[in-house]
Design a protein around this motif. Structure first.
Motif, mmCIF file in Angstrom:
data_model
loop_
_atom_site.group_PDB
_atom_site.id
_atom_site.type_symbol
_atom_site.label_atom_id
_atom_site.label_comp_id
_atom_site.label_asym_id
_atom_site.label_seq_id
_atom_site.Cartn_x
_atom_site.Cartn_y
_atom_site.Cartn_z
ATOM 1 N N ASN A 86 0.851 -1.192 0.000
ATOM 2 C CA ASN A 86 0.000 0.000 0.000
ATOM 3 C C ASN A 86 0.891 1.248 0.000
ATOM 4 O O ASN A 86 1.668 1.452 0.930
ATOM 5 C CB ASN A 86 -0.904 -0.024 1.227
ATOM 6 C CG ASN A 86 -1.730 -1.298 1.282
ATOM 7 O OD1 ASN A 86 -2.576 -1.525 0.428
ATOM 8 N ND2 ASN A 86 -1.471 -2.149 2.271
ATOM 9 N N LEU A 87 0.748 2.064 -1.029
ATOM 10 C CA LEU A 87 1.709 3.138 -1.277
ATOM 11 C C LEU A 87 1.068 4.517 -1.317
ATOM 12 O O LEU A 87 -0.017 4.699 -1.870
ATOM 13 C CB LEU A 87 2.412 2.910 -2.624
ATOM 14 C CG LEU A 87 2.990 1.522 -2.891
ATOM 15 C CD1 LEU A 87 3.486 1.443 -4.319
ATOM 16 C CD2 LEU A 87 4.118 1.218 -1.928
ATOM 17 N N CYS A 88 1.765 5.481 -0.747
ATOM 18 C CA CYS A 88 1.462 6.879 -1.030
ATOM 19 C C CYS A 88 2.042 7.229 -2.403
ATOM 20 O O CYS A 88 2.743 6.421 -3.009
ATOM 21 C CB CYS A 88 2.065 7.767 0.048
ATOM 22 S SG CYS A 88 1.364 7.475 1.686
ATOM 23 N N SER A 89 1.781 8.420 -2.891
ATOM 24 C CA SER A 89 2.203 8.736 -4.266
ATOM 25 C C SER A 89 2.791 10.120 -4.437
ATOM 26 O O SER A 89 3.221 10.480 -5.539
ATOM 27 C CB SER A 89 0.996 8.583 -5.205
ATOM 28 O OG SER A 89 -0.154 9.218 -4.677
ATOM 29 N N PHE A 90 2.855 10.938 -3.378
ATOM 30 C CA PHE A 90 3.385 12.292 -3.517
ATOM 31 C C PHE A 90 4.802 12.288 -4.067
ATOM 32 O O PHE A 90 5.192 13.155 -4.839
ATOM 33 C CB PHE A 90 3.362 13.009 -2.155
ATOM 34 C CG PHE A 90 4.248 12.379 -1.117
ATOM 35 C CD1 PHE A 90 5.565 12.757 -0.985
ATOM 36 C CD2 PHE A 90 3.755 11.387 -0.285
ATOM 37 C CE1 PHE A 90 6.393 12.163 -0.037
ATOM 38 C CE2 PHE A 90 4.562 10.789 0.663
ATOM 39 C CZ PHE A 90 5.891 11.173 0.786
ATOM 40 N N GLN A 91 5.600 11.266 -3.663
ATOM 41 C CA GLN A 91 7.002 11.225 -4.076
ATOM 42 C C GLN A 91 7.159 10.971 -5.574
ATOM 43 O O GLN A 91 8.177 11.324 -6.162
ATOM 44 C CB GLN A 91 7.770 10.156 -3.280
ATOM 45 C CG GLN A 91 7.353 8.719 -3.523
ATOM 46 C CD GLN A 91 6.253 8.255 -2.603
ATOM 47 O OE1 GLN A 91 5.371 9.016 -2.263
ATOM 48 N NE2 GLN A 91 6.302 7.002 -2.189
ATOM 49 N N LYS B 136 6.734 14.440 -7.521
ATOM 50 C CA LYS B 136 7.713 15.462 -7.150
ATOM 51 C C LYS B 136 7.114 16.470 -6.171
ATOM 52 O O LYS B 136 7.406 17.660 -6.224
ATOM 53 C CB LYS B 136 8.266 16.158 -8.402
ATOM 54 C CG LYS B 136 9.030 15.206 -9.319
ATOM 55 C CD LYS B 136 9.649 15.911 -10.502
ATOM 56 C CE LYS B 136 10.421 14.923 -11.377
ATOM 57 N NZ LYS B 136 11.039 15.562 -12.555
ATOM 58 N N GLU B 137 6.257 15.953 -5.292
ATOM 59 C CA GLU B 137 5.702 16.761 -4.219
ATOM 60 C C GLU B 137 6.387 16.387 -2.918
ATOM 61 O O GLU B 137 7.183 15.447 -2.861
ATOM 62 C CB GLU B 137 4.187 16.544 -4.128
ATOM 63 C CG GLU B 137 3.441 17.011 -5.366
ATOM 64 C CD GLU B 137 1.950 16.750 -5.279
ATOM 65 O OE1 GLU B 137 1.398 16.839 -4.168
ATOM 66 O OE2 GLU B 137 1.346 16.441 -6.324
ATOM 67 N N LYS B 138 6.070 17.123 -1.862
ATOM 68 C CA LYS B 138 6.783 16.951 -0.599
ATOM 69 C C LYS B 138 5.824 16.528 0.505
ATOM 70 O O LYS B 138 4.734 17.051 0.639
ATOM 71 C CB LYS B 138 7.473 18.260 -0.200
ATOM 72 C CG LYS B 138 8.467 18.126 0.938
ATOM 73 C CD LYS B 138 9.202 19.447 1.146
ATOM 74 C CE LYS B 138 10.262 19.346 2.225
ATOM 75 N NZ LYS B 138 11.348 18.435 1.881
ATOM 76 N N ASP B 139 6.251 15.545 1.282
ATOM 77 C CA ASP B 139 5.564 15.149 2.502
ATOM 78 C C ASP B 139 6.642 14.620 3.443
ATOM 79 O O ASP B 139 7.419 13.736 3.069
ATOM 80 C CB ASP B 139 4.522 14.067 2.225
ATOM 81 C CG ASP B 139 3.726 13.711 3.470
ATOM 82 O OD1 ASP B 139 2.561 14.116 3.566
ATOM 83 O OD2 ASP B 139 4.269 13.020 4.363
ATOM 84 N N ASN B 140 6.688 15.174 4.633
ATOM 85 C CA ASN B 140 7.812 14.878 5.527
ATOM 86 C C ASN B 140 7.587 13.706 6.470
ATOM 87 O O ASN B 140 8.413 13.448 7.344
ATOM 88 C CB ASN B 140 8.147 16.120 6.364
ATOM 89 C CG ASN B 140 9.018 17.105 5.599
ATOM 90 O OD1 ASN B 140 9.509 16.796 4.516
ATOM 91 N ND2 ASN B 140 9.194 18.282 6.155
ATOM 92 N N PHE B 141 6.484 12.979 6.313
ATOM 93 C CA PHE B 141 6.167 11.901 7.259
ATOM 94 C C PHE B 141 7.338 10.930 7.421
ATOM 95 O O PHE B 141 7.778 10.638 8.528
ATOM 96 C CB PHE B 141 4.916 11.152 6.804
ATOM 97 C CG PHE B 141 4.504 10.049 7.750
ATOM 98 C CD1 PHE B 141 3.763 10.321 8.877
ATOM 99 C CD2 PHE B 141 4.862 8.729 7.502
ATOM 100 C CE1 PHE B 141 3.386 9.312 9.754
ATOM 101 C CE2 PHE B 141 4.499 7.711 8.368
ATOM 102 C CZ PHE B 141 3.754 8.007 9.493
#
Length: 305
Positions: A88-93, A96-101
């Motif tokens: 199960n994946l996030c996709s911001f990376q 080319k977006e940023k999320d610091n989690f």
């Protein structure tokens, strides 16, 4: 048996440091080979769950967040046993977006002597923030009652998550960013080595592993989000991941196990058939509320050291 939920792994390959909740390749092998359970491919597991033929000993493997050590350490193990898992994946990376989690998680595990040192610094910064904001430091909260289903959390874990999700909310990130600044962390450089790459996601799908949604940004308080905000995040997540793997996604894991009625409505609207919590409880038949057992609890259950 409920699916097993994995996040972090440690080992020499990729120089992944042990951290709270992390497992070695040997731990994963011992779980897969344990005589008390039978690990199925995820598609077989959900099929048997759906038609009521699942045996008590049968489980499957699920991996959240798409972090680097899953590719480096866990994937070679499950491929060696020819097991098809759920990622199960996030996709911001990938946008080319940023999320610091995950940056915050890496910072916690690699820049402090131990987790208690990290918590000491974090709560010290909270006190400073409360004073600057003319807020009182909470003193009458029984943190042991918070997140009771997450049996693997310590008292300090619960206190941290209560501060993060119930008190500070978005301001939590201001405190962590201040901590990063104090140690002069180059987050841009760090970002490049934390996640599974886009071409590797495609490879996972080609190998037969099931790709699932996990929201675009990985919030820790999805249950507090309204419909529009959740819709935007899940639709982005779905569009990015489906464009990578070239097929429809049917699985999802709720970040931190958090959800609300808007989330369940969206799962139906976007075609998700199987959605996973982050907590272990008796399954009630709702395929959009599938419980999972944390890998650390599974080690205890199977008496694996």
């Amino acid at each position: 048996m409920n699916p097993i939920m994995f996040h972090y792994f440690h080992g020499d390959y990729g120089n992944h440091k042990p951290c709270q909740g992390s497992m070695s390749a040997n731990h994963l092998e011992q779980i897969i080979q344990h005589q008390k359970i039978r690990v199925l491919d995820v598609d077989e597991w959900v099929f048997k769950l759906s038609n009521g033929t699942l045996q008590d000993c049968e489980t499957c493997l699920t991996f959240d967040d798409g972090i680097r050590e899953q590719w480096d350490i866990a994937l070679p193990v499950i491929n060696a046993f020819d097991i098809k898992a759920n990622f199960n994946l996030c996709s911001f990376q990938f946008s080319k977006e940023k999320d610091n989690f995950e940056i915050y998680r890496h910072f916690r595990n690699y820049y402090f002597e131990d987790l208690e040192d990290y918590y000491e610094e974090y709560f010290s910064q909270c006190v400073i923030y409360f004073k600057k904001s003319n807020l009182e430091t909470p003193t009458d909260i029984n943190f042991s009652n918070y997140l009771p289903n997450s049996t693997f959390y310590t008292l300090q874990d619960r206190k941290f998550r209560y501060y993060r999700d119930e008190i500070l909310k978005e301001n939590h990130f201001l405190i962590l960013d201040e901590m990063l600044k104090k140690q002069k962390i180059d987050t841009v450089k760090l970002e490049k080595k934390l996640w599974i790459k886009k071409e590797e996601v495609k490879d996972l799908a080609l190998q037969g592993h099931e790709i699932g949604l996990h929201t675009h940004q990985h919030p820790t308080n999805l249950d507090k989000w309204g419909y529009a905000r959740q819709q935007d995040s899940f639709l982005k997540n779905q569009a990015v991941l489906e464009s990578i793997i070239g097929k429809k996604i049917r699985h999802c894991a709720y970040p931190c196990g958090k959800k609300n009625d808007h989330t369940l409505r969206l799962m139906k609207e976007i075609g998700v058939k199987y959605a996973y919590s982050a907590h272990d409880y008796d399954f009630d038949g709702d395929l959009l509320n599938i419980p999972r057992i944390d890998c650390t609890d599974m080690l205890k259950k199977l008496n694996i050291k």
